[in-house]
Write an enzyme that holds these catalytic residues in place. Structure first.
Site, PDB file in Angstrom:
ATOM      1  N   HIS A 143       0.842  -1.201   0.000  1.00 28.57           N
ATOM      2  CA  HIS A 143       0.000   0.000   0.000  1.00 28.57           C
ATOM      3  C   HIS A 143       0.877   1.250   0.000  1.00 28.57           C
ATOM      4  O   HIS A 143       0.650   2.185  -0.787  1.00 28.57           O
ATOM      5  CB  HIS A 143      -0.914  -0.041   1.232  1.00 28.57           C
ATOM      6  CG  HIS A 143      -1.726   1.189   1.430  1.00 28.57           C
ATOM      7  ND1 HIS A 143      -3.041   1.286   1.034  1.00 28.57           N
ATOM      8  CD2 HIS A 143      -1.403   2.390   1.979  1.00 28.57           C
ATOM      9  CE1 HIS A 143      -3.497   2.498   1.329  1.00 28.57           C
ATOM     10  NE2 HIS A 143      -2.516   3.182   1.914  1.00 28.57           N
ATOM     11  N   GLU A 144       1.886   1.290   0.866  1.00 29.22           N
ATOM     12  CA  GLU A 144       2.752   2.470   0.956  1.00 29.22           C
ATOM     13  C   GLU A 144       3.594   2.643  -0.308  1.00 29.22           C
ATOM     14  O   GLU A 144       3.781   3.762  -0.791  1.00 29.22           O
ATOM     15  CB  GLU A 144       3.661   2.378   2.189  1.00 29.22           C
ATOM     16  CG  GLU A 144       2.911   2.368   3.513  1.00 29.22           C
ATOM     17  CD  GLU A 144       1.958   3.544   3.670  1.00 29.22           C
ATOM     18  OE1 GLU A 144       2.226   4.630   3.140  1.00 29.22           O
ATOM     19  OE2 GLU A 144       0.907   3.357   4.321  1.00 29.22           O
ATOM     20  N   HIS A 147       1.559   4.323  -2.946  1.00 30.68           N
ATOM     21  CA  HIS A 147       1.428   5.789  -2.859  1.00 30.68           C
ATOM     22  C   HIS A 147       2.577   6.472  -3.605  1.00 30.68           C
ATOM     23  O   HIS A 147       2.375   7.474  -4.291  1.00 30.68           O
ATOM     24  CB  HIS A 147       1.445   6.246  -1.389  1.00 30.68           C
ATOM     25  CG  HIS A 147       0.110   6.135  -0.699  1.00 30.68           C
ATOM     26  ND1 HIS A 147      -1.073   6.606  -1.250  1.00 30.68           N
ATOM     27  CD2 HIS A 147      -0.228   5.634   0.519  1.00 30.68           C
ATOM     28  CE1 HIS A 147      -2.068   6.383  -0.405  1.00 30.68           C
ATOM     29  NE2 HIS A 147      -1.591   5.787   0.671  1.00 30.68           N
ATOM     30  N   GLU A 195      -6.262   6.492  -1.468  1.00 29.37           N
ATOM     31  CA  GLU A 195      -6.212   5.368  -0.521  1.00 29.37           C
ATOM     32  C   GLU A 195      -6.785   4.101  -1.157  1.00 29.37           C
ATOM     33  O   GLU A 195      -6.230   3.007  -1.015  1.00 29.37           O
ATOM     34  CB  GLU A 195      -6.987   5.697   0.759  1.00 29.37           C
ATOM     35  CG  GLU A 195      -6.340   6.756   1.629  1.00 29.37           C
ATOM     36  CD  GLU A 195      -4.951   6.393   2.119  1.00 29.37           C
ATOM     37  OE1 GLU A 195      -4.582   5.210   2.098  1.00 29.37           O
ATOM     38  OE2 GLU A 195      -4.218   7.308   2.516  1.00 29.37           O
TER      39      GLU A 195
HETATM   40 ZN    ZN Z   1      -2.450   5.193   2.471  1.00 28.79          ZN
END
Ligand code: ZN
Length: 276
Positions: A143-144, A147, A195
């Site tokens: 997830h990171e 980004h 997100e």
């Molecule tokens: Zn996030």
């Protein structure tokens, strides 16, 4: 002749269309490095923004006590292996362009991880100790990484500053302007869309690995089960409801036709015991 050229062009554009509609692109949205921002801000500009943020972090040892990588080389071996497994999935667009360096922050009270533009990754000991297996952490790291790889921060900075001001701050070398920029990056809240996209790409990155692509989902489920989904953990400080995120990750995993992967519980327990 002209007609022939025209047909060739049609075939070429059809070929590129079929590439765009790969299962991965259908389930997560197209890859390609973050859309319009990709044309405006170069990957090295992202690294410069990330480096400015790293400098701010390094100058604030109270807020960001970094675990020494020599003294805790076993712990770093674990975190680097997990990160490398994700980066080697073949799905990370800026795999060879960004830095992708990991640091562990010794704060047991914080359930979080983050990644600056350009791929400087930070993981809190609180998160590592909270999770139960390697797949859960891989899901959060995915997830990171998403980004940064989808260039969400760069996109927001372009919106905030405008392209010419942003690029002049990055290239101008004015330390106080860069410090302001990095302070903003550290406080940045991603949009709901970003997100959701990062959750989807976490599943996409994990699919070719040995991990279960739903790693991040297990993290959210644990937060819900332990009653910590009320917005306290920094990871949840942005909008999407954890329940919605669980549903989104499951849907993406099914859409991609992913397999049930492994969790590596024993190896992860060893990782946790290697921490102070
Ligand atoms: Zn996030």
């Amino acid at each position: 002749m002209k007609k022939l050229l025209y047909s060739a062009l049609i075939i070429m554009s059809l070929a590129s269309c079929s590439k765009d509609s790969s299962p991965e692109d259908k389930c997560t949205g197209k890859t390609g490095g973050g859309g319009l921002v990709n044309l405006l801000v170069s990957p090295s500009d992202d690294i410069a923004m990330g480096q400015a943020t790293v400098n701010s972090i390094d100058s604030n040892k109270t807020e960001y006590p970094i675990l020494d990588s020599t003294q805790y080389n076993v712990a770093y071996g674990h975190i680097n292996r997990i990160t490398k497994n994700i980066l080697n999935s073949g799905e990370v667009y800026y795999k060879d362009k960004f830095v992708w360096r990991v640091r562990i922050i010794k704060r047991d009270d914080i359930l979080n991880a983050f990644c600056t533009p350009g791929g400087f990754i930070y993981v809190y000991t609180g998160l590592i100790k909270y999770l139960d297996n390697e797949t859960q952490l891989a899901g959060v790291l995915g997830h990171e990484i998403a980004h940064a790889d989808r260039r969400h921060s760069a996109n927001q900075m372009v919106k905030q500053y405008g392209i010419s001001t942003l690029l002049s701050i990055i290239s101008g070398g004015n330390q106080s302007q860069l410090a302001t920029l990095s302070a903003q990056l550290l406080l940045l809240k991603y949009s709901r869309e970003d997100e959701t996209e990062a959750d989807k790409f976490s599943v996409r990155y994990l699919k070719p690995t040995e991990y279960d692509g739903r790693g991040a989902k297990y993290f959210f489920e644990k937060l819900i089960a332990t009653g910590q989904s009320g917005g306290t953990p920094a990871f949840l400080s942005t909008h999407p409801d954890p329940g919605d995120r669980v549903a989104n990750i499951t849907q993406t995993w099914e859409c991609l036709g992913s397999k049930v992967g492994l969790t590596f519980d024993t190896r992860y327990a060893q990782f946790k015991t290697s921490l102070p």
